[in-house]
Design a protein around this motif. Structure first.
Motif, PDB file in Angstrom:
ATOM      1  N   UNK A 253     -11.355  -7.305   1.798  1.00  0.00           N
ATOM      2  CA  UNK A 253     -10.276  -6.328   1.930  1.00  0.00           C
ATOM      3  C   UNK A 253      -9.004  -6.820   1.261  1.00  0.00           C
ATOM      4  N   UNK A 254      -8.331  -5.933   0.567  1.00  0.00           N
ATOM      5  CA  UNK A 254      -7.074  -6.255  -0.103  1.00  0.00           C
ATOM      6  C   UNK A 254      -6.052  -5.186   0.255  1.00  0.00           C
ATOM      7  N   UNK A 255      -4.759  -5.480   0.120  1.00  0.00           N
ATOM      8  CA  UNK A 255      -3.747  -4.457   0.391  1.00  0.00           C
ATOM      9  C   UNK A 255      -3.847  -3.317  -0.614  1.00  0.00           C
ATOM     10  N   UNK A 256      -3.464  -2.135  -0.172  1.00  0.00           N
ATOM     11  CA  UNK A 256      -3.472  -0.959  -1.054  1.00  0.00           C
ATOM     12  C   UNK A 256      -2.220  -0.139  -0.810  1.00  0.00           C
ATOM     13  N   UNK A 257      -1.846   0.605  -1.820  1.00  0.00           N
ATOM     14  CA  UNK A 257      -0.740   1.540  -1.699  1.00  0.00           C
ATOM     15  C   UNK A 257      -1.285   2.959  -1.550  1.00  0.00           C
ATOM     16  N   UNK A 258      -0.473   3.826  -1.005  1.00  0.00           N
ATOM     17  CA  UNK A 258      -0.852   5.241  -0.903  1.00  0.00           C
ATOM     18  C   UNK A 258      -0.101   6.081  -1.935  1.00  0.00           C
ATOM     19  N   UNK A 259       0.607   5.406  -2.850  1.00  0.00           N
ATOM     20  CA  UNK A 259       1.492   6.124  -3.785  1.00  0.00           C
ATOM     21  C   UNK A 259       1.106   5.906  -5.248  1.00  0.00           C
ATOM     22  N   UNK A 260      -0.063   5.310  -5.492  1.00  0.00           N
ATOM     23  CA  UNK A 260      -0.412   4.937  -6.863  1.00  0.00           C
ATOM     24  C   UNK A 260      -1.554   5.763  -7.450  1.00  0.00           C
ATOM     25  N   UNK A 261      -1.883   6.887  -6.838  1.00  0.00           N
ATOM     26  CA  UNK A 261      -3.039   7.673  -7.293  1.00  0.00           C
ATOM     27  C   UNK A 261      -2.917   8.107  -8.753  1.00  0.00           C
ATOM     28  N   UNK A 262      -1.748   8.566  -9.146  1.00  0.00           N
ATOM     29  CA  UNK A 262      -1.584   9.038 -10.530  1.00  0.00           C
ATOM     30  C   UNK A 262      -1.809   7.899 -11.520  1.00  0.00           C
ATOM     31  N   UNK A 263      -1.321   6.705 -11.183  1.00  0.00           N
ATOM     32  CA  UNK A 263      -1.513   5.545 -12.054  1.00  0.00           C
ATOM     33  C   UNK A 263      -2.985   5.158 -12.128  1.00  0.00           C
TER      34      UNK A 263
END
Length: 343
Positions: free
Chosen positions: A194-204
């Motif tokens: 498991x690694x950290x993830x963002x919820x704001x990077x979908x477009x990238x």
């Protein structure tokens, strides 16, 4: 393809898949590359003095300047005896990396090796802000903060454990789903992935995946969980380059108003077990089914498989890691063969 056919496929191919696993893998090439990303300018930050090595001489670090961000890492394996008509791109889910496909938490072979043995050229990626793709500053570039998961979270959320409070540090005290195929003894190894993830990077992430398929060329995409929306959206953006879609428990979908764009791309959607017992997955599955129906209404080919209905039971959300992962892979392989996507 009928449920009966899928069930017979699983039974017939399981023993062959297990025997094949002992054979060496012959490659004609392997390697890796980064793809996608953009340059970002940062300004207005104070200069810092950093001691990089304990006892070392401090150095001034100016954080202002140009940064390379939002790139993606891709590793590829090309078999000596290629039998797939197109490369197979493997896209992982949220909070995970390409390790998803490489091996199982208890040390068995994963989907990557399975499909390599079947003669597929495999491209396995770490998406933007995961693993070897690298991070960027936040909140300057990656907006918001990363999401970290507790040790217990995936056990309960990925339909491994039977409801809330089913996790225990002691494997013998964990409450597993009845008949669960997840390798409980390897759960700690899974958590280490498991690694950290963002919820704001979908477009990238979508932009990087588009860059990958532009580089690799016509391909088949196999994607899991969070990558559901990525797989369908990239196919809608590059319908001429996507030759098939394999969605394993997609947690998201593409643009329903553009479902017709996918009508010429054969699609397989696979769901595991225990969905009706979960608080979230009935709705997630219903969204996936509805999206598949939109594609079919436009004249497309969509096969939806609920594994228990074809005799493959006990699968968690991480069905590529479950003890019966070779059965699931064999079902997918037979589907690909049936669509004329092998040589």
């Amino acid at each position: 393809m009928s449920r009966t056919i899928f069930a017979s496929i699983a039974a017939l191919l399981m023993s062959a898949a297990l025997a094949q696993a002992a054979e060496p893998i012959a490659l004609r090439d392997m390697g890796s590359f980064h793809v996608g990303g953009r340059l970002v300018e940062i300004s207005g930050k104070p200069v810092k003095e950093v001691t990089f090595t304990p006892g070392g001489v401090p150095a001034k670090v100016d954080p202002n300047g140009t940064y390379q961000v939002e790139q993606m890492y891709v590793q590829y394996f090309l078999p000596a005896n290629e039998k797939g008509a197109y490369p197979l791109l493997m896209w992982h889910g949220g909070g995970l990396t390409g390790v998803t496909w490489e091996t199982t938490p208890d040390g068995r072979e994963g989907f990557l090796n399975y499909f390599l043995r079947k003669g597929w050229s495999v491209y396995n990626s770490d998406a933007v802000e995961r693993g070897r793709a690298g991070w960027a500053q936040y909140p300057d570039i990656f907006k918001g903060e990363p999401v970290f998961l507790t040790t217990a979270n995936p056990f309960q959320r990925f339909r491994i454990g039977d409801g809330p409070n089913s996790y225990d540090p002691d494997p013998a005290k964990r409450k597993l789903m009845p008949g669960s195929q997840f390798p409980n003894e390897g759960y700690e190894n899974f958590v280490k992935q498991n690694v950290p993830r963002w919820t704001t990077t979908d477009d990238a992430i979508v932009a990087a995946y588009i860059a990958e398929i532009d580089r690799v060329g016509p391909s088949i995409i196999m994607f899991h969980s969070q990558a559901g929306s990525f797989g369908f959206k990239v196919a809608q953006a590059r319908p001429d380059k996507v030759k098939a879609l394999i969605a394993l428990e997609p947690a998201g979908v593409g643009d329903p108003d553009k479902a017709e764009v996918l009508k010429n791309i054969p699609t397989l959607i696979v769901y595991g077990d225990y969905i009706e017992k979960d608080s979230r997955w009935p709705k997630i599955r219903a969204t996936g089914i509805a999206f598949g129906d939109r594609i079919k209404a436009a004249g497309g080919s969509v096969d939806i498989v609920d594994l228990p209905q074809v005799g493959i039971t006990g699968n968690s959300h991480m069905l590529m890691m479950d003890k019966n992962n070779a059965e699931v892979a064999a079902l997918i392989q037979k589907w690909l063969e049936g669509k004329g996507l092998t040589k």
